[in-house]
Scaffold this active site. Sequence first.
Site, short mmCIF file in Angstrom:
data_model
loop_
_atom_site.label_atom_id
_atom_site.label_comp_id
_atom_site.label_asym_id
_atom_site.label_seq_id
_atom_site.Cartn_x
_atom_site.Cartn_y
_atom_site.Cartn_z
N ASP A 164 0.83 -1.20 0.00
CA ASP A 164 0.00 0.00 0.00
C ASP A 164 0.87 1.25 0.00
OD1 ASP A 164 -1.34 -2.29 1.07
OD2 ASP A 164 -2.96 -1.02 1.83
N GLU B 39 -6.43 -10.98 -4.38
CA GLU B 39 -6.23 -12.02 -3.37
C GLU B 39 -7.38 -13.02 -3.29
OE1 GLU B 39 -5.57 -9.74 0.18
OE2 GLU B 39 -3.43 -9.46 -0.23
N LYS C 212 -10.86 -9.34 -6.54
CA LYS C 212 -10.97 -8.48 -5.37
C LYS C 212 -10.53 -7.06 -5.73
CE LYS C 212 -9.22 -8.20 -0.59
NZ LYS C 212 -8.27 -8.76 0.38
C1 BGC Z 1 -5.48 -9.30 3.57
C2 BGC Z 1 -4.04 -9.68 3.41
C3 BGC Z 1 -3.38 -9.63 4.77
C4 BGC Z 1 -4.15 -10.52 5.75
C5 BGC Z 1 -3.61 -10.56 7.14
C6 BGC Z 1 -6.15 -10.16 4.61
O1 BGC Z 1 -7.45 -9.70 4.80
O2 BGC Z 1 -6.14 -9.44 2.35
O3 BGC Z 1 -3.40 -8.82 2.50
O4 BGC Z 1 -2.06 -10.02 4.69
O5 BGC Z 1 -5.48 -10.06 5.84
O6 BGC Z 1 -3.40 -9.31 7.70
C1 BGC Z 2 -5.73 -5.96 0.00
C2 BGC Z 2 -4.25 -5.81 -0.14
C3 BGC Z 2 -3.77 -4.76 0.81
C4 BGC Z 2 -4.21 -5.05 2.22
C5 BGC Z 2 -3.87 -3.96 3.17
C6 BGC Z 2 -6.06 -6.26 1.44
O1 BGC Z 2 -7.41 -6.37 1.61
O2 BGC Z 2 -6.19 -6.98 -0.83
O3 BGC Z 2 -3.93 -5.47 -1.47
O4 BGC Z 2 -2.39 -4.68 0.76
O5 BGC Z 2 -5.60 -5.22 2.25
O6 BGC Z 2 -4.54 -2.79 2.82
#
Ligand code: BGC
Ligand code: BGC
Length: 959
Positions: A559, A700, A812
């Site tokens: 981010d 994701e 997503k």
């Molecule tokens: C996010 C991931 C993150 C994980 C654990 C998920 O909701 O998509 O990017 O690494 O939570 O913090």
């Molecule tokens: C997103 C990731 C992001 C993380 C933290 C997740 O839900 O898919 O791309 O890095 O959130 O904001």
Amino acid sequence: MTQSIQAILFDLDGVITDTAEFHYQAWQTLADAEGLPFDRIANEKLRGVSRRESLGLILGGRTVPEPQIQEWLDRKNRHYQELLQTLSPADLLPGVAALLQEIREAGLGLAIVSASHNTPFVLARLGIAELFDAVIAGPEADAPAGKRRPKPAPDLFLLAAERLGCPPANCLVVEDAESGLIGARTAGMVTVGLGPEERVGIADLVLPNLHGVRLDELLYAGTWSVAEGQFAPARLHQWESALTIGGGASGTRGSFEERYPGDQPATLIHGLWDDVPVVYTELANAFDWTALDIWIDGQPFRMDRGRVTDYSRRLDLRTGELRRHLYWTPDSGATVELSFARIASLTDPHAFAQSVSVTPLVRPVDVRIRARIDGFAENESYLHWRELQPGRLGDVAYLTGLTRKTGKRLVEALQLVDSAPEPAGLAPVASSPLRYTDAPYNPGFEVEARLELNQTWALAKLVSIFTSRESEDPIAAALTHAAGLGREPYAALLAANKAAWAEFWATGDVVIEGDNLAQIATRHGLFQLRIAAPAHDERVSIAARSLSGFGYRGHAFWDTETFILPFFTYTQPNLARNLLMYRYHTLAGARRKAAGNHLEGAQYAWESAETGDEVTPRWVPGPQGEELVRIWCGDIELHITADVVYAIWQYWQITGDDEFMAGPGAQIVFETARYWESRVEPNRPKPGQYSISDVIGPDEYHDHVDNNAFTNGMVRWHLRMAIGLLSWLREQAAARAEELVGSLDLTPARLDHWDQIAANLVFNRDPQTGLIEQFDGFFARKEVDWPAYAVRTKSLQALLGIEGANEHQVLKQPDVLLLQVLFPDEYPLEELRVNWDYYAPRTDHTYGSSLGPAIHAWAACRLGDPAEAYTHFMRAALADIDDVRGNARDGIHAASSGGLWQALAFGFGGLRVTGDTYSVHPQLPKHWRRLAFRFTLRGQPHVVDLHQPTAQLEAANAT
Ligand code: BGC
Ligand code: BGC
């Protein structure tokens, strides 16, 4: 809409008509007759001041018997009324008639708020009486308590708001007197000041007069703050996040001084990490420096007891100050006016200040105030503190403690001082001496006073915060610092903040005309980014939810580099550099991660904290809540390693900071390139090809996929860039090149290998159409029945289940499209269109990732569709101030804010930099009249100023 202005309140004299001139003449006639010294200069002080007070000012301390006073007042009024007889519609000041008409047509509420009892008469003579929904003509003797005091009290404005049925936060006041502006501001209203800066400078917008002024121009005054119009316990957490204040070193959520059930106060400080189960490490919630209790006649002040009226809260983006104002009536019926304000210094990372004032409105009351540091600060039920120790040294009370596992020391010290109410000059309050209180882990000071009716008691609480990261002896540092703060009035800190914020906005602001909500949201987003960006610390980064909430535990993700950094790189390069240096200082962690995977070089953690080691939790509660799901991101979401390099390269291109690039930049670029070299799988799927299998891309919803387009596209670019960089280094800094070649074994054979990988890494692009497959086999996955999910309040992953989403073609967030917008030269427009047509309809725009909408806005602009872009843009813009995704409670969506800037600059503005020149290809939404912003390219400041409808560029070097 919470941020919109619904009513406009006008002062009369000097705003609508110049009866100020009549007043002057009437006073002058009286003064001449009585031999009192008076002239136009003396008259300036009488603006907005009542008749009796005006006479007092003219007499300047001379005592005159009351009957004489009364006779003079009457005589002045007679002179005045004679002059008023000559008034006609021609005496409306220029611009007023048209403006009032426009406001009426726009359907906004309209009121007059004047100190003058002659107002109805004047309005009638001017022929505009019927235009107003409410006319407040001087203090009304029978108005309710708290609606009767003359300006500068907020009462008359609040009375108008009440009569209009409009929350104070949605009112805008036009005034020409400082006293009126103070009252309107105290009431929580937006202010427009007419006249010279010295007189009306506290207003949100200063204009010479209303000549030629359109409604739009007035309403634009409301774009420098974010307001909460009513106290709504259901939206407590959203506003705690959205009203976060800070100064770059810490963030303090906008929770209330007096605390509420289930609230989440937090002060999160950069670098204050502590270990914790499951998520490895998180920023320990620091002691609550805002804690402050008030008792009125023994009853504790709470907004969920008694009655609250005239409430407003406003975060001023030009000063960083958060203000609250309300009237509170306890069961006893003794209504009081309460004002709160707080700031975190933008220039001094250790300085914080709070102010509070109390005024009894119906009868005298006993007031007790306790200001404390609250050591019961938890991270969602987890306490990070041990060895808490309260103490006191003279006028300073403090609390110190150690983080449970990491043993970092935190000290917060406070002083409580009297502060003159605004304006100064009311009778001083005789308060009790300060009493040190030491309720468990809650040191502070308590003080009482008996307040007369309408007597204001104002106190300032000054707080100093130090940790062992900044000082060898943080206790001594905090004590000395707090003592120093107590010597400066709150107003001085505020003024310093205003100056510092002005400097930021001079380069960081983006102007949007024609869309105030977009403007407010943009400024709020940039404000939130700035307060999270360390100015003097290169060992920390900006977390996914900045320093404004517990979401993602303060960890830094891609981010920062992909979404947030461009704003800083283009407008605040020194801050950008600090953020990139964080990646340099955490290289050791990245090396450990690579080594742990039996690979070479450096692999950045998906989630990173103090050391750069991987801190992504392996298990978290699933999208439905309860059951734990395995999170694979820390294992296989790899693209971040190339994303960091992209940000470094972009920083280099835009700033021309060769020294950084040759030093820390090159170190990172090559070490991470070596990681990719060792990570790619040769001869897969075919001899001579390379694959990267078993990964997660930006989207994701799909894990364990092979050859993710974004990942492979970034890696290919990264390796080629690294090759080019070494050539550049050889020419520009031969010794450094040799050093790196030696230490990282950058042999010609290795560089050749990188070239081979880049050329043969799988990238599923249809040579005919340019359509790129997101990963091997994506097109074979099932289609979602989109119409069936058209109306929803949850993500598609929550609705389909984790496996369900995995099996479907649902994204997503943008993946292929993101790659294409990051490299506009590599992917021609036709190919962007083909991929947009395929992927945009298959993306979970509303409840997928908050990172997505701004990127879609940018992409849609490139495709020449600003209307489509706008829909996406506003989704990003409202993530925090309107909580459109329902999760603002966890903190600011920092990447979304950074994305907003990119959507504005690169999307709607169409800014493209090539070398040291740039071009713009504007795509303004139809209703935007103007988009303007600044950036610095290789040390040269530039202004981009785009206007509708011909959208012509006026780019000029800033001076
Ligand atoms: C996010 C991931 C993150 C994980 C654990 C998920 O909701 O998509 O990017 O690494 O939570 O913090
Ligand atoms: C997103 C990731 C992001 C993380 C933290 C997740 O839900 O898919 O791309 O890095 O959130 O904001």
